[in-house]
Design an enzyme around this catalytic site. Structure first.
Site, PDB file in Angstrom:
ATOM      1  N   LYS A 169       0.832  -1.213   0.000  1.00 13.15           N
ATOM      2  CA  LYS A 169       0.000   0.000   0.000  1.00 13.15           C
ATOM      3  C   LYS A 169       0.867   1.264   0.000  1.00 13.15           C
ATOM      4  O   LYS A 169       0.653   2.205  -0.769  1.00 13.15           O
ATOM      5  CB  LYS A 169      -0.931  -0.014   1.213  1.00 13.15           C
ATOM      6  CG  LYS A 169      -1.625   1.286   1.496  1.00 13.15           C
ATOM      7  CD  LYS A 169      -2.497   1.722   0.331  1.00 13.15           C
ATOM      8  CE  LYS A 169      -2.888   3.180   0.442  1.00 13.15           C
ATOM      9  NZ  LYS A 169      -4.218   3.408   0.867  1.00 13.15           N
ATOM     10  N   CYS A 228      -3.065  10.968   1.894  1.00 17.40           N
ATOM     11  CA  CYS A 228      -2.545   9.637   1.583  1.00 17.40           C
ATOM     12  C   CYS A 228      -1.188   9.769   0.910  1.00 17.40           C
ATOM     13  O   CYS A 228      -0.158   9.426   1.476  1.00 17.40           O
ATOM     14  CB  CYS A 228      -3.511   8.914   0.669  1.00 17.40           C
ATOM     15  SG  CYS A 228      -5.175   8.913   1.342  1.00 17.40           S
TER      16      CYS A 228
HETATM   17  N1  SAJ Z   1      -1.860  14.982  -8.464  1.00 15.34           N
HETATM   18  C1  SAJ Z   1      -1.023  15.734  -9.263  1.00 15.34           C
HETATM   19  N2  SAJ Z   1      -0.691  15.247 -10.499  1.00 15.34           N
HETATM   20  C2  SAJ Z   1      -1.171  14.044 -10.949  1.00 15.34           C
HETATM   21  C3  SAJ Z   1      -2.014  13.283 -10.128  1.00 15.34           C
HETATM   22  C4  SAJ Z   1      -2.351  13.779  -8.887  1.00 15.34           C
HETATM   23  O1  SAJ Z   1      -0.580  16.821  -8.890  1.00 15.34           O
HETATM   24  O2  SAJ Z   1      -0.838  13.687 -12.081  1.00 15.34           O
HETATM   25  C5  SAJ Z   1      -2.226  15.483  -7.121  1.00 15.34           C
HETATM   26  C6  SAJ Z   1      -3.719  15.745  -6.964  1.00 15.34           C
HETATM   27  O3  SAJ Z   1      -4.074  16.997  -7.453  1.00 15.34           O
HETATM   28  C7  SAJ Z   1      -3.880  15.627  -5.465  1.00 15.34           C
HETATM   29  C8  SAJ Z   1      -2.871  14.543  -5.088  1.00 15.34           C
HETATM   30  O4  SAJ Z   1      -1.955  14.472  -6.173  1.00 15.34           O
HETATM   31  O5  SAJ Z   1      -3.522  16.838  -4.818  1.00 15.34           O
HETATM   32  C9  SAJ Z   1      -3.453  13.174  -4.832  1.00 15.34           C
HETATM   33  O6  SAJ Z   1      -4.512  12.895  -5.712  1.00 15.34           O
HETATM   34  P1  SAJ Z   1      -4.790  11.456  -6.369  1.00 15.34           P
HETATM   35  O7  SAJ Z   1      -6.064  11.566  -7.098  1.00 15.34           O
HETATM   36  O8  SAJ Z   1      -3.619  11.005  -7.170  1.00 15.34           O
HETATM   37  O9  SAJ Z   1      -4.901  10.450  -5.121  1.00 15.34           O
HETATM   38  P2  SAJ Z   1      -5.735  10.445  -3.731  1.00 15.34           P
HETATM   39  O10 SAJ Z   1      -4.844  10.986  -2.661  1.00 15.34           O
HETATM   40  O11 SAJ Z   1      -7.086  11.030  -3.871  1.00 15.34           O
HETATM   41  O12 SAJ Z   1      -5.921   8.845  -3.510  1.00 15.34           O
HETATM   42  C10 SAJ Z   1      -4.773   8.010  -3.457  1.00 15.34           C
HETATM   43  C11 SAJ Z   1      -4.991   6.824  -4.422  1.00 15.34           C
HETATM   44  N3  SAJ Z   1      -3.724   6.108  -4.613  1.00 15.34           N
HETATM   45  C12 SAJ Z   1      -3.229   5.842  -5.836  1.00 15.34           C
HETATM   46  O13 SAJ Z   1      -3.772   6.218  -6.856  1.00 15.34           O
HETATM   47  C13 SAJ Z   1      -1.959   5.060  -5.883  1.00 15.34           C
HETATM   48  C14 SAJ Z   1      -6.072   5.891  -3.869  1.00 15.34           C
HETATM   49  O14 SAJ Z   1      -6.192   4.728  -4.685  1.00 15.34           O
HETATM   50  C15 SAJ Z   1      -5.727   5.474  -2.428  1.00 15.34           C
HETATM   51  O15 SAJ Z   1      -6.725   4.623  -1.878  1.00 15.34           O
HETATM   52  C16 SAJ Z   1      -5.675   6.745  -1.603  1.00 15.34           C
HETATM   53  O16 SAJ Z   1      -4.600   7.563  -2.116  1.00 15.34           O
HETATM   54  C17 SAJ Z   1      -5.411   6.367  -0.147  1.00 15.34           C
HETATM   55  O17 SAJ Z   1      -6.386   6.404   0.638  1.00 15.34           O
HETATM   56  O18 SAJ Z   1      -4.294   5.984   0.181  1.00 15.34           O
END
Ligand code: SAJ
Length: 416
Positions: free
Chosen positions: A214, A268
């Site tokens: 994870k 996360c």
């Molecule tokens: N972000 C970027 N650039 C990107 C992708 C995301 O700047 O290309 C930023 C987003 O704007 C945001 C942050 O990253 O601020 C996180 O967003 P996210 O949509 O990538 O992820 P989370 O935090 O909403 O959810 C993640 C997920 N993990 C993965 O995709 C590996 C989710 O599956 C997990 O269950 C969750 O963390 C968790 O609870 O751990």
């Protein structure tokens, strides 16, 4: 072999615990959800929800109406106990397992022979064994798998949640699950639980591997976002459009660069890599550096916006978006919110915020920032910072922004 599970007790009714409890209840299993918040418990027992997640209200309402789901302030006897409480980090970036410890204390009096305890909270390596030790300290009359792996009375496993906020109900059912028992028997017991509501594959391993799996998933994402964020700063120095650059590079069949942004939010991806760094600091060099790059991005954006505002006698800065990512109302650990607050606190400009997903500003911004509509912001601002790529902002065209300076951290307007 499948055993019949009649009742599950879910501890922690937040973004993961509540949807999990409701989905399991919708499969006809009796679920008691436990939370320390009286407000959350009362809201759920009225068939309503205290968090925002698409369609969750309907599933919870149905589960409460049929009597399969109830919320309570204290745990009860059950066949299976699931722990879905927060695992934040301390000021020194060390994992804080106090919520897991409290959950262990709350369920220990109700444990009986044959029970399964599953830790869903994202946890550092070793936390599941620690949970087993905590439970055993409370219940010396029962055998636990950390010291009796072959014939424990209570089975203990880790099955990390992996759902994406905004898509929780679908991903809870469709995603594959990694299930790590303290012993093989523990894994098998936990697998039976997930097979009652998961359509994805349930893959079995040991608890330590499941814990690191994870953390690895979120660190992978963090490192890749850091790469994109670093590229965006390099491109600024070289006067190159980073969005065009990434699009071009991604045409290579083995390159897939993520999107730069104003920083990484949520609790996360910005937290979990530190659990790995804390475990093996001398080896987790790339993971630590990626975190540092992503943590530095909001300050970089603030400097860019302040520099732009200096061109105006009476600068009015419009911050588009406060949430931590697109199309959600979640402002927790949001770089957009921090950037907006920091700009307002400089006192050198009037700061407007546009956030279509909220109706009231958070306490941090009250009295410092004005919450306005997109149209009003367009009329009043001379500097516009796009901090979140909400769908409502996608209608913006460069035409409407003539004579304004635009800092587009999400590539909404400058993505060619
Ligand atoms: N972000 C970027 N650039 C990107 C992708 C995301 O700047 O290309 C930023 C987003 O704007 C945001 C942050 O990253 O601020 C996180 O967003 P996210 O949509 O990538 O992820 P989370 O935090 O909403 O959810 C993640 C997920 N993990 C993965 O995709 C590996 C989710 O599956 C997990 O269950 C969750 O963390 C968790 O609870 O751990």
């Amino acid at each position: 072999m499948t055993v019949s599970i009649k009742k599950i007790c879910v501890v922690g009714l937040g973004y993961i615990g509540l949807p999990t409890a409701a989905i399991i209840a919708s499969r006809g299993i009796n679920v008691v959800g436990v939370d320390v918040s009286e407000k959350a418990v009362n809201t759920i027992n009225e068939g309503k929800i205290h968090i925002v997640e698409p369609d969750l209200d309907m599933v919870v309402q149905a589960a409460v109406t049929t009597g399969k789901l109830k919320a309570s302030l204290s745990a009860e006897e059950a066949d299976v106990f699931m722990i879905a409480v927060p695992t934040p980090f301390t000021g020194e970036k060390k994992p804080d397992l106090s919520y897991i410890a409290a959950a262990a204390k709350s369920i220990a009096p109700f444990l009986k022979q044959g029970n399964t305890v599953i830790l869903e909270s994202t946890s550092p390596v070793g936390a599941t064994e620690q949970l087993s030790e905590w439970l055993s300290a409370e219940r010396e009359d029962l055998e636990f798998p950390h010291n009796n792996p072959d014939s424990p009375d209570v089975f203990v496993a880790h099955c990390p949640e992996r759902v994406l906020p905004g898509h929780v109900l679908r991903e809870l059912v469709e995603n594959d699950r990694v299930i790590g028992g303290i012993s093989e028997q523990c894994s098998e017991k936990a697998k039976q639980v997930y097979q009652s509501f998961v359509r994805g594959e349930c893959i079995v391993t040991n608890s330590r591997t499941a814990e690191l799996a994870k953390l690895t998933e979120n660190s992978f994402r963090d490192v890749n976002i850091a790469f994109a964020n670093e590229l965006s700063m390099i491109c600024d120095k070289l006067s190159i459009n980073v969005w065009e650059l990434i699009k071009l590079a991604n045409r290579h069949p083995r390159v897939n660069i993520l999107n730069p942004g104003p920083g990484v939010g949520g609790h996360c991806i910005a937290v979990d890599p530190w659990f790995i760094v804390d475990s093996v600091p001398e080896k987790a060099r790339l993971i630590r550096t990626a975190r540092e790059v992503n943590e530095s991005k909001p300050d970089y954006v603030i400097e860019q916006i302040i520099a732009a505002a200096e061109d105006f006698k009476r600068p009015v800065i419009a911050c588009l978006g406060l949430a931590f990512k697109a199309d959600i109302d979640d402002l927790r650990e949001s770089p957009a919110l921090e950037i907006t607050r920091a700009l307002a606190e400089t006192g050198s400009a009037e700061v407007l915020a546009v956030e279509p997903n909220i109706t009231e500003l958070p306490e941090k911004l009250k009295g410092k920032v004005e919450l306005v509509s997109l149209n009003e912001a367009l009329e009043r601002c001379n500097v516009m910072a796009v901090l979140v790529d909400h769908r409502q902002f996608k209608q913006l065209s460069m035409g409407k922004l003539a004579r304004k300076i635009v800092i587009d951290t999400r590539g909404l307007l400058t993505n060619v």
